[in-house]
Design a protein around this motif. Structure first.
Motif, mmCIF file in Angstrom:
data_model
loop_
_atom_site.group_PDB
_atom_site.id
_atom_site.type_symbol
_atom_site.label_atom_id
_atom_site.label_comp_id
_atom_site.label_asym_id
_atom_site.label_seq_id
_atom_site.Cartn_x
_atom_site.Cartn_y
_atom_site.Cartn_z
ATOM 1 N N THR A 209 0.802 -1.233 0.000
ATOM 2 C CA THR A 209 0.000 0.000 0.000
ATOM 3 C C THR A 209 0.834 1.283 0.000
ATOM 4 O OG1 THR A 209 -0.145 -0.055 2.419
ATOM 5 C CG2 THR A 209 -1.910 -1.147 1.178
ATOM 6 N N GLN A 210 2.130 1.164 0.225
ATOM 7 C CA GLN A 210 2.956 2.374 0.340
ATOM 8 C C GLN A 210 4.120 2.333 -0.658
ATOM 9 O OE1 GLN A 210 3.723 1.991 4.657
ATOM 10 N NE2 GLN A 210 2.896 4.069 4.825
ATOM 11 N N SER A 211 4.245 3.418 -1.407
ATOM 12 C CA SER A 211 5.330 3.526 -2.376
ATOM 13 C C SER A 211 5.783 4.982 -2.471
ATOM 14 C CB SER A 211 4.893 3.018 -3.750
ATOM 15 O OG SER A 211 3.835 3.808 -4.261
ATOM 16 N N LEU A 212 6.935 5.159 -3.070
ATOM 17 C CA LEU A 212 7.543 6.482 -3.198
ATOM 18 C C LEU A 212 7.864 6.726 -4.665
ATOM 19 C CD1 LEU A 212 8.740 8.956 -1.668
ATOM 20 C CD2 LEU A 212 10.887 7.682 -1.519
ATOM 21 N N GLU A 213 7.365 7.833 -5.185
ATOM 22 C CA GLU A 213 7.651 8.194 -6.572
ATOM 23 C C GLU A 213 9.103 8.656 -6.703
ATOM 24 O OE1 GLU A 213 5.758 8.125 -9.261
ATOM 25 O OE2 GLU A 213 3.826 7.597 -8.375
ATOM 26 N N GLU A 214 9.746 8.329 -7.818
ATOM 27 C CA GLU A 214 11.069 8.894 -8.084
ATOM 28 C C GLU A 214 10.899 10.333 -8.547
ATOM 29 O OE1 GLU A 214 14.527 8.400 -11.403
ATOM 30 O OE2 GLU A 214 13.973 6.576 -10.278
ATOM 31 N N VAL A 215 11.595 11.241 -7.867
ATOM 32 C CA VAL A 215 11.521 12.664 -8.204
ATOM 33 C C VAL A 215 12.936 13.236 -8.213
ATOM 34 C CG1 VAL A 215 9.182 13.027 -7.329
ATOM 35 C CG2 VAL A 215 11.126 13.245 -5.774
ATOM 36 N N ASP A 216 13.101 14.345 -8.922
ATOM 37 C CA ASP A 216 14.392 15.016 -8.929
ATOM 38 C C ASP A 216 14.165 16.518 -9.024
ATOM 39 O OD1 ASP A 216 13.627 15.365 -11.545
ATOM 40 O OD2 ASP A 216 15.368 14.370 -12.417
ATOM 41 N N GLY A 217 15.237 17.260 -9.131
ATOM 42 C CA GLY A 217 15.127 18.703 -9.236
ATOM 43 C C GLY A 217 16.495 19.336 -9.367
ATOM 44 N N TYR A 218 16.504 20.612 -9.669
ATOM 45 C CA TYR A 218 17.764 21.327 -9.833
ATOM 46 C C TYR A 218 17.673 22.707 -9.203
ATOM 47 C CZ TYR A 218 15.599 24.201 -13.465
ATOM 48 O OH TYR A 218 14.789 25.076 -14.131
ATOM 49 N N ALA A 219 18.831 23.267 -8.924
ATOM 50 C CA ALA A 219 18.908 24.622 -8.380
ATOM 51 C C ALA A 219 20.163 25.290 -8.928
ATOM 52 C CB ALA A 219 18.942 24.603 -6.861
ATOM 53 N N LEU A 220 20.128 26.601 -8.996
ATOM 54 C CA LEU A 220 21.289 27.364 -9.409
ATOM 55 C C LEU A 220 21.264 28.719 -8.731
ATOM 56 C CD1 LEU A 220 20.772 28.803 -12.985
ATOM 57 C CD2 LEU A 220 18.995 27.509 -11.806
ATOM 58 N N GLY A 221 22.428 29.330 -8.639
ATOM 59 C CA GLY A 221 22.493 30.622 -7.982
ATOM 60 C C GLY A 221 23.775 31.362 -8.286
ATOM 61 N N LEU A 222 23.729 32.664 -8.060
ATOM 62 C CA LEU A 222 24.886 33.539 -8.178
ATOM 63 C C LEU A 222 25.059 34.277 -6.864
ATOM 64 C CD1 LEU A 222 24.348 35.099 -11.733
ATOM 65 C CD2 LEU A 222 26.185 33.529 -11.072
ATOM 66 N N ILE A 241 27.161 41.275 0.705
ATOM 67 C CA ILE A 241 26.938 40.006 -0.006
ATOM 68 C C ILE A 241 25.557 40.024 -0.654
ATOM 69 C CG2 ILE A 241 26.732 37.496 0.247
ATOM 70 C CD1 ILE A 241 28.731 37.692 2.536
ATOM 71 N N THR A 242 25.525 39.690 -1.948
ATOM 72 C CA THR A 242 24.284 39.663 -2.715
ATOM 73 C C THR A 242 24.150 38.302 -3.385
ATOM 74 O OG1 THR A 242 24.461 42.038 -3.165
ATOM 75 C CG2 THR A 242 22.950 40.769 -4.548
ATOM 76 N N GLY A 243 22.955 37.729 -3.330
ATOM 77 C CA GLY A 243 22.730 36.430 -3.942
ATOM 78 C C GLY A 243 21.379 36.334 -4.626
ATOM 79 N N LEU A 244 21.337 35.595 -5.719
ATOM 80 C CA LEU A 244 20.099 35.301 -6.432
ATOM 81 C C LEU A 244 20.074 33.805 -6.693
ATOM 82 C CD1 LEU A 244 17.542 36.395 -7.880
ATOM 83 C CD2 LEU A 244 18.931 36.560 -9.965
ATOM 84 N N PHE A 245 18.985 33.134 -6.248
ATOM 85 C CA PHE A 245 18.916 31.678 -6.312
ATOM 86 C C PHE A 245 17.547 31.239 -6.837
ATOM 87 C CE2 PHE A 245 22.113 32.665 -3.239
ATOM 88 C CZ PHE A 245 23.086 31.688 -3.404
ATOM 89 N N TYR A 246 17.583 30.095 -7.544
ATOM 90 C CA TYR A 246 16.342 29.499 -8.038
ATOM 91 C C TYR A 246 16.434 27.992 -7.853
ATOM 92 C CZ TYR A 246 12.662 27.852 -11.166
ATOM 93 O OH TYR A 246 11.562 27.215 -11.676
ATOM 94 N N GLY A 247 15.329 27.384 -7.410
ATOM 95 C CA GLY A 247 15.276 25.942 -7.259
ATOM 96 C C GLY A 247 13.947 25.392 -7.720
ATOM 97 N N GLN A 248 13.967 24.167 -8.280
ATOM 98 C CA GLN A 248 12.742 23.553 -8.797
ATOM 99 C C GLN A 248 12.708 22.081 -8.414
ATOM 100 O OE1 GLN A 248 12.259 23.352 -13.137
ATOM 101 N NE2 GLN A 248 10.171 24.066 -12.878
ATOM 102 N N GLY A 249 11.485 21.566 -8.254
ATOM 103 C CA GLY A 249 11.308 20.156 -7.948
ATOM 104 C C GLY A 249 11.892 19.789 -6.598
ATOM 105 N N LEU A 282 12.186 31.174 -5.815
ATOM 106 C CA LEU A 282 13.071 32.223 -6.294
ATOM 107 C C LEU A 282 13.438 33.097 -5.096
ATOM 108 C CD1 LEU A 282 14.439 33.791 -8.649
ATOM 109 C CD2 LEU A 282 12.331 35.152 -8.777
ATOM 110 N N ARG A 283 14.743 33.332 -4.900
ATOM 111 C CA ARG A 283 15.176 34.075 -3.709
ATOM 112 C C ARG A 283 16.237 35.111 -4.076
ATOM 113 N NH1 ARG A 283 17.714 30.213 -1.375
ATOM 114 N NH2 ARG A 283 15.842 29.344 -0.440
ATOM 115 N N GLU A 304 11.587 36.419 -1.244
ATOM 116 C CA GLU A 304 11.500 35.018 -1.662
ATOM 117 C C GLU A 304 10.078 34.707 -2.126
ATOM 118 O OE1 GLU A 304 13.629 31.702 0.535
ATOM 119 O OE2 GLU A 304 11.556 31.265 1.086
ATOM 120 N N TYR A 305 10.003 34.150 -3.335
ATOM 121 C CA TYR A 305 8.725 33.660 -3.857
ATOM 122 C C TYR A 305 8.764 32.140 -3.846
ATOM 123 C CZ TYR A 305 5.167 32.132 -7.149
ATOM 124 O OH TYR A 305 4.112 31.475 -7.735
ATOM 125 N N LYS A 306 7.751 31.538 -3.248
ATOM 126 C CA LYS A 306 7.681 30.085 -3.139
ATOM 127 C C LYS A 306 6.351 29.596 -3.719
ATOM 128 C CE LYS A 306 9.048 28.299 0.699
ATOM 129 N NZ LYS A 306 9.097 27.901 2.133
#
Length: 415
Positions: A209-222, A241-249, A282-283, A304-306
Motif C-alpha cells: 500500500t505504500q510507495s515512493l515516486e522517483e523525483v528530482d530537481g535542480y537549483a542554481l544561484g549567483l 553580499i548579494t545572492g540570487l537563487f532558483y530551485g525547482q522540484g 526564487l530568492r 522570496e517567492y515560493k
C-alpha cells in the motif's frame, strides 16, 4: 553512523609528523527574566527566519574537536568532530547529534585543492541578523574543494542520505542524493560564486500500500561578496553580499537544504507523489556588515517567492528587512538596536501576515568590533504583529494578543 567516513583517529604523538589539536565551536545561551516567557519567540507566520537579537528559543552548543596532521612533504590531514547539544531555554541541555565528523587531505598537488569525506558543514552562507542559512548543502558525503582550473576554482560535493520515512514501518529506506558544483572567481572587488545543484530521490515500493515516486530537481544561484563597496560609500570596513537563487522540484529549497535531516520532506513526497516536480523557489538576498572605531551597522534584505501549491498547498511571497546599528562606548561595551520587519503574502488564502520586532541591548565584550566574541547582552524585545496572525506568534502565551515583549540576558561565543 550510516555514512562513509575515513577512520577518525586522534594521535597523541607521531614520529616525523607535526600533530596539532584544538577546539572549534559555537555557544548561545539565553535566560528570560519572566520564566513564563522562556521559550517565546516572535516570528511571522510562514517566514523563513526571524530576527534573532533577544529572540532565541533555545540553548545551542557546538563543541568541536579537530586534529591537523602535517607530514614532512607538507601534506595535511584534518580530522574533526562536532557534537551538538540543545534544549529549550532554561531547560537541561542534551546531546542531539554529530553535525560534523569528517577527514580532509590537502596539499597533495598544490596549496589550494583538498579532498574530504564524512559529514561536514559545507560552504555555508547565512545572514547573521536572522540566522537564515540560505545556502546550506551540509551533510554526509565526499568531495573536492578549490580545484584550480585557471579561469576559476571549482568545488564538487556529493551528498547523500538513506532516508527512512516515518510513515513506513520498519527500516525501509530510499536513497536521496545531491550533486553540488561551484565555481569561485576572485575579482578586484571580491569573490563571485556560481552554484549549480542536482537532486534525486529514489523511487521505491515499500509494501502493498505504500510507495515512493522517483523525483528530482535542480537549483542554481549567483553569489557576490563585495569587499569594497562599504568603504567607497561610507568610508567603513566591511563586506556586502548579494545572492540570487532558483530551485525547482526536489531542489526547491534553492540551496537551502541537502539530503541531510530530510525525513519530513520524504514523508510529504510519499503523500503528495510527484507533484513536487512543479514546486519552485526564487530568492534574492542582500546583507552586509561594516564598522569603524565609533559605530557599526549590519543589515539584511530578503525577497522570496515560493510556489508549492500543488505539493503542499502553499504559494507565498516573503519580504524581510532588518538593520542592527552598534555604538561603541569603549573597548568593552556598546549599545545595540535591532529593527526587523517580515511580511508574508499567502496567495492561496489571500492573506497577508506581518510582524515588526525591535530589540535594544547593552553588549559587553573583551574587544571592540561587531564580530568580536564572546559577548554578554542585556536586552529588551518588543514585537507587534497583524490581527490575522493572532494565535500564530509567540506560543500560547500570546495566543489572544497582537503584541508582546521579552527581557533577559544572552551569551554568544564562537571560536
Amino acid at each position: 553512523m550510516k555514512f562513509v567516513i575515513l577512520i577518525f583517529i586522534f594521535t597523541i604523538s607521531l614520529f616525523g609528523i607535526e600533530n596539532t589539536m584544538g577546539t572549534a565551536g559555537y555557544v548561545r545561551l539565553q535566560t528570560i527574566l519572566d520564566g513564563d516567557k522562556a521559550n517565546v519567540c516572535f516570528k511571522a507566520p510562514g517566514a523563513g527566519s526571524k530576527y534573532r537579537l533577544g529572540n532565541e528559543c533555545e540553548t545551542w552548543l557546538e563543541l568541536g574537536v579537530f586534529q591537523n596532521l602535517k607530514f614532512e612533504n607538507d601534506i595535511v590531514i584534518r580530522n574533526e568532530v562536532r557534537p551538538v547539544f540543545s534544549a529549550p531555554n532554561n531547560e537541561k541541555i542534551e546531546f542531539i547529534r554529530f553535525d560534523e565528523a569528517y577527514s580532509e587531505i590537502s596539499n597533495l598537488f598544490d596549496n589550494s585543492v583538498s579532498f574530504w569525506i564524512g559529514r561536514r558543514f559545507y560552504k555555508r552562507y547565512d545572514s547573521y541578523l536572522s540566522d537564515y542559512f540560505f545556502l546550506n548543502m551540509s551533510g554526509d558525503g565526499f568531495g573536492v574543494n578549490n580545484l584550480d582550473l585557471g579561469f576559476s576554482k571549482a568545488s564538487y560535493s556529493f551528498m547523500f542520505n538513506e532516508v527512512d520515512p516515518d510513515i513506513v514501518s520498519g527500516d525501509a529506506t530510499s536513497f536521496f542524493q545531491s550533486h553540488d558544483l561551484r565555481f569561485e572567481n576572485s575579482v578586484d572587488r571580491g569573490v563571485a560564486t556560481l552554484f549549480l545543484n542536482y537532486m534525486r530521490l529514489q523511487g521505491k515500493r515499500f509494501n502493498a500500500t505504500q510507495s515512493l515516486e522517483e523525483v528530482d530537481g535542480y537549483a542554481l544561484g549567483l553569489l557576490f561578496k563585495d569587499k569594497k563597496i562599504t568603504k567607497e560609500l561610507f568610508g567603513l570596513e566591511g563586506e556586502n553580499i548579494t545572492g540570487l537563487f532558483y530551485g525547482q522540484g526536489l531542489a526547491k529549497g534553492a540551496g537551502a537544504y541537502s539530503p541531510y535531516l530530510q525525513e519530513s520532506l520524504v514523508n510529504d513526497v510519499m503523500n503528495a507523489g510527484d507533484s513536487i516536480n512543479s514546486s519552485q523557489t526564487l530568492r534574492f538576498i542582500n546583507y552586509n556588515a561594516f564598522e569603524n572605531e565609533t559605530f557599526g551597522v549590519m543589515s539584511n534584505f530578503v525577497y522570496e517567492y515560493k510556489d508549492d501549491k500543488k505539493f503542499s498547498s502553499i504559494e507565498q511571497d516573503w519580504l524581510s528587512f532588518g538593520v542592527r546599528p552598534y555604538y561603541f562606548f569603549n573597548k568593552y561595551s556598546r549599545f545595540l538596536l535591532e529593527l526587523g520587519y517580515d511580511m508574508v503574502a499567502n496567495r492561496v488564502a489571500d492573506e497577508t501576515y506581518s510582524l515588526i520586532k525591535a530589540t535594544t541591548a547593552l553588549e559587553f565584550s573583551f574587544e571592540k568590533g561587531i564580530w568580536k566574541k564572546p559577548v554578554l547582552r542585556i536586552f529588551y524585545t518588543n514585537a507587534t504583529w497583524s490581527e490575522n496572525s493572532k494565535g500564530r506568534v509567540g506560543t500560547s502565551y500570546y495566543e489572544n494578543q497582537t503584541s508582546g515583549d521579552n527581557a533577559g540576558v544572552q551569551l554568544e561565543y564562537w571560536w
